[in-house]
Design a protein around this motif. Structure first.
Motif, PDB file in Angstrom:
ATOM      1  N   UNK A   1      56.296  37.227 -22.597  1.00 34.88           N
ATOM      2  CA  UNK A   1      57.534  36.729 -24.061  1.00 34.88           C
ATOM      3  C   UNK A   1      58.888  35.954 -23.469  1.00 34.88           C
ATOM      4  N   UNK A   2      59.426  37.422 -22.644  1.00 29.18           N
ATOM      5  CA  UNK A   2      60.357  37.512 -22.315  1.00 29.18           C
ATOM      6  C   UNK A   2      61.349  36.270 -22.008  1.00 29.18           C
ATOM      7  N   UNK A   3      60.127  36.969 -21.027  1.00 26.92           N
ATOM      8  CA  UNK A   3      60.461  35.485 -19.500  1.00 26.92           C
ATOM      9  C   UNK A   3      60.736  34.146 -19.677  1.00 26.92           C
ATOM     10  N   UNK A   4      59.255  33.620 -20.223  1.00 24.76           N
ATOM     11  CA  UNK A   4      58.675  32.109 -20.124  1.00 24.76           C
ATOM     12  C   UNK A   4      58.104  31.284 -21.753  1.00 24.76           C
ATOM     13  N   UNK A   5      58.508  32.270 -22.384  1.00 27.03           N
ATOM     14  CA  UNK A   5      58.431  31.410 -23.363  1.00 27.03           C
ATOM     15  C   UNK A   5      60.280  31.130 -23.356  1.00 27.03           C
ATOM     16  N   UNK A   6      61.819  31.191 -23.239  1.00 28.62           N
ATOM     17  CA  UNK A   6      62.343  30.516 -23.297  1.00 28.62           C
ATOM     18  C   UNK A   6      62.725  29.990 -22.449  1.00 28.62           C
ATOM     19  N   UNK A   7      62.138  29.018 -20.848  1.00 30.48           N
ATOM     20  CA  UNK A   7      61.770  28.878 -20.772  1.00 30.48           C
ATOM     21  C   UNK A   7      61.043  27.306 -20.980  1.00 30.48           C
ATOM     22  N   UNK A   8      60.351  28.054 -21.820  1.00 32.14           N
ATOM     23  CA  UNK A   8      59.152  26.395 -21.598  1.00 32.14           C
ATOM     24  C   UNK A   8      59.717  25.603 -23.132  1.00 32.14           C
ATOM     25  N   UNK A   9      60.363  26.598 -24.287  1.00 27.33           N
ATOM     26  CA  UNK A   9      61.298  26.076 -24.872  1.00 27.33           C
ATOM     27  C   UNK A   9      62.526  25.389 -24.140  1.00 27.33           C
ATOM     28  N   UNK A  10      63.463  26.319 -23.585  1.00 28.78           N
ATOM     29  CA  UNK A  10      64.152  24.679 -22.972  1.00 28.78           C
ATOM     30  C   UNK A  10      64.038  23.618 -21.774  1.00 28.78           C
ATOM     31  N   UNK A  11      62.880  23.330 -21.458  1.00 26.83           N
ATOM     32  CA  UNK A  11      62.745  22.568 -21.337  1.00 26.83           C
ATOM     33  C   UNK A  11      61.471  21.307 -21.326  1.00 26.83           C
ATOM     34  N   UNK A  12      61.151  22.283 -22.961  1.00 27.07           N
ATOM     35  CA  UNK A  12      60.233  21.123 -24.006  1.00 27.07           C
ATOM     36  C   UNK A  12      59.635  19.841 -23.089  1.00 27.07           C
ATOM     37  N   UNK A  13      59.212  19.303 -23.106  1.00 22.96           N
ATOM     38  CA  UNK A  13      58.122  18.237 -22.977  1.00 22.96           C
ATOM     39  C   UNK A  13      58.570  18.459 -21.041  1.00 22.96           C
ATOM     40  N   UNK A  14      59.162  18.578 -21.210  1.00 21.53           N
ATOM     41  CA  UNK A  14      59.845  18.650 -19.326  1.00 21.53           C
ATOM     42  C   UNK A  14      58.469  20.010 -18.479  1.00 21.53           C
ATOM     43  N   UNK A  15      58.201  20.923 -20.052  1.00 22.19           N
ATOM     44  CA  UNK A  15      57.453  22.222 -19.327  1.00 22.19           C
ATOM     45  C   UNK A  15      56.365  21.509 -18.086  1.00 22.19           C
ATOM     46  N   UNK A  16      55.209  20.697 -19.104  1.00 21.97           N
ATOM     47  CA  UNK A  16      54.374  20.496 -19.254  1.00 21.97           C
ATOM     48  C   UNK A  16      54.298  19.319 -17.636  1.00 21.97           C
ATOM     49  N   UNK A  17      55.703  18.898 -17.408  1.00 24.79           N
ATOM     50  CA  UNK A  17      55.583  18.465 -15.937  1.00 24.79           C
ATOM     51  C   UNK A  17      55.216  19.037 -14.717  1.00 24.79           C
ATOM     52  N   UNK A  18      56.213  19.892 -15.254  1.00 24.09           N
ATOM     53  CA  UNK A  18      56.560  21.332 -14.177  1.00 24.09           C
ATOM     54  C   UNK A  18      55.484  21.806 -13.972  1.00 24.09           C
ATOM     55  N   UNK A  19      54.208  22.006 -15.370  1.00 26.92           N
ATOM     56  CA  UNK A  19      53.106  22.963 -15.137  1.00 26.92           C
ATOM     57  C   UNK A  19      52.170  21.703 -14.499  1.00 26.92           C
ATOM     58  N   UNK A  20      52.557  21.296 -14.630  1.00 28.48           N
ATOM     59  CA  UNK A  20      51.263  20.209 -13.748  1.00 28.48           C
ATOM     60  C   UNK A  20      51.261  19.947 -11.937  1.00 28.48           C
ATOM     61  N   UNK A  21      52.271  20.913 -11.664  1.00 27.76           N
ATOM     62  CA  UNK A  21      52.699  20.612  -9.938  1.00 27.76           C
ATOM     63  C   UNK A  21      50.963  21.967  -9.784  1.00 27.76           C
ATOM     64  N   UNK A  22      50.322  22.957 -10.921  1.00 25.65           N
ATOM     65  CA  UNK A  22      49.601  24.264 -10.764  1.00 25.65           C
ATOM     66  C   UNK A  22      47.943  23.423  -9.504  1.00 25.65           C
ATOM     67  N   UNK A  23      47.848  21.537  -9.788  1.00 21.85           N
ATOM     68  CA  UNK A  23      47.102  21.438  -9.514  1.00 21.85           C
ATOM     69  C   UNK A  23      47.393  20.987  -8.283  1.00 21.85           C
ATOM     70  N   UNK A  24      48.676  20.438  -7.664  1.00 20.91           N
ATOM     71  CA  UNK A  24      49.453  20.413  -6.376  1.00 20.91           C
ATOM     72  C   UNK A  24      49.315  21.504  -5.096  1.00 20.91           C
TER      73      UNK A  24
END
Length: 181
Positions: free
Chosen positions: A107-130
């Motif tokens: 909550x202290x680290x990932x939530x602020x990063x997620x909020x700062x990236x907005x919809x871009x967090x999904x694009x970066x998280x899509x690297x999960x498959x690669x």
């Protein structure tokens, strides 16, 4: 732990890891395309992460070559990246076995990063498959390396057994030369 036993344990753990990779992909697809949850995918992922720790321990305790340790460490790091990528997209998703301090840390680290990236967090998280494909490739290479270790351990064992000279119990008779009697 003998060297050959260490190599066999390492190769066994590497094979188990490799065999479980397609199962992990199946659980990911089942979570995406059916009404099943991602829970089996998350739990198997944690099991795979633990299995990479086993590879590292076997390499250290068995005093295997440094490369064996490096392959285990590479897989450990790649799975760690998987966790970070998944948490980037779903920072509120927790596993029941997680201690509270891990949840607080996320909550202290990932939530602020997620909020700062907005919809871009999904694009970066899509690297999960690669990254999953990179893990599969590393698993194949780890098994190949383990097989080469086992082969060299067998060759070493044969060389050691061939080097042992057993003294004869009786002296050999002197050769008789033709023409001399």
């Amino acid at each position: 732990m003998s060297n050959r036993l260490s190599v066999q344990a390492y190769l066994g753990a590497a094979w188990l890891f490799l065999i479980l990779i397609p199962v992990q992909f199946y659980f990911a697809a089942a979570g995406s395309f059916s009404n099943l949850t991602f829970s089996p995918h998350m739990w198997l992922g944690l099991g795979l992460h633990a299995l990479t720790g086993v590879l590292i321990v076997i390499a250290l305790v068995g005093r295997l070559p440094r490369r064996a340790l490096e392959w285990g460490a590479l897989q450990f790091v790649l799975i760690g990246i998987q966790v970070v990528l998944a948490r980037l997209q779903f920072p509120g998703s927790t596993i029941s076995a997680e201690p509270q301090f891990v949840r607080d840390l996320v909550n202290a680290i990932m939530v602020p990063i997620h909020n700062a990236l907005g919809s871009g967090s999904g694009i970066i998280a899509s690297l999960h498959g690669l990254n999953g494909l990179a893990i599969a490739a590393a698993a194949v290479l780890t098994v190949r390396y383990g097989r080469s270790l086992l082969k060299s351990a067998r060759i070493s064992a044969v060389a050691k057994s061939a080097a042992v000279v057993i003294p004869p119990s009786e002296p050999e008779p002197e050769p008789v030369l033709a023409g001399k009697e």
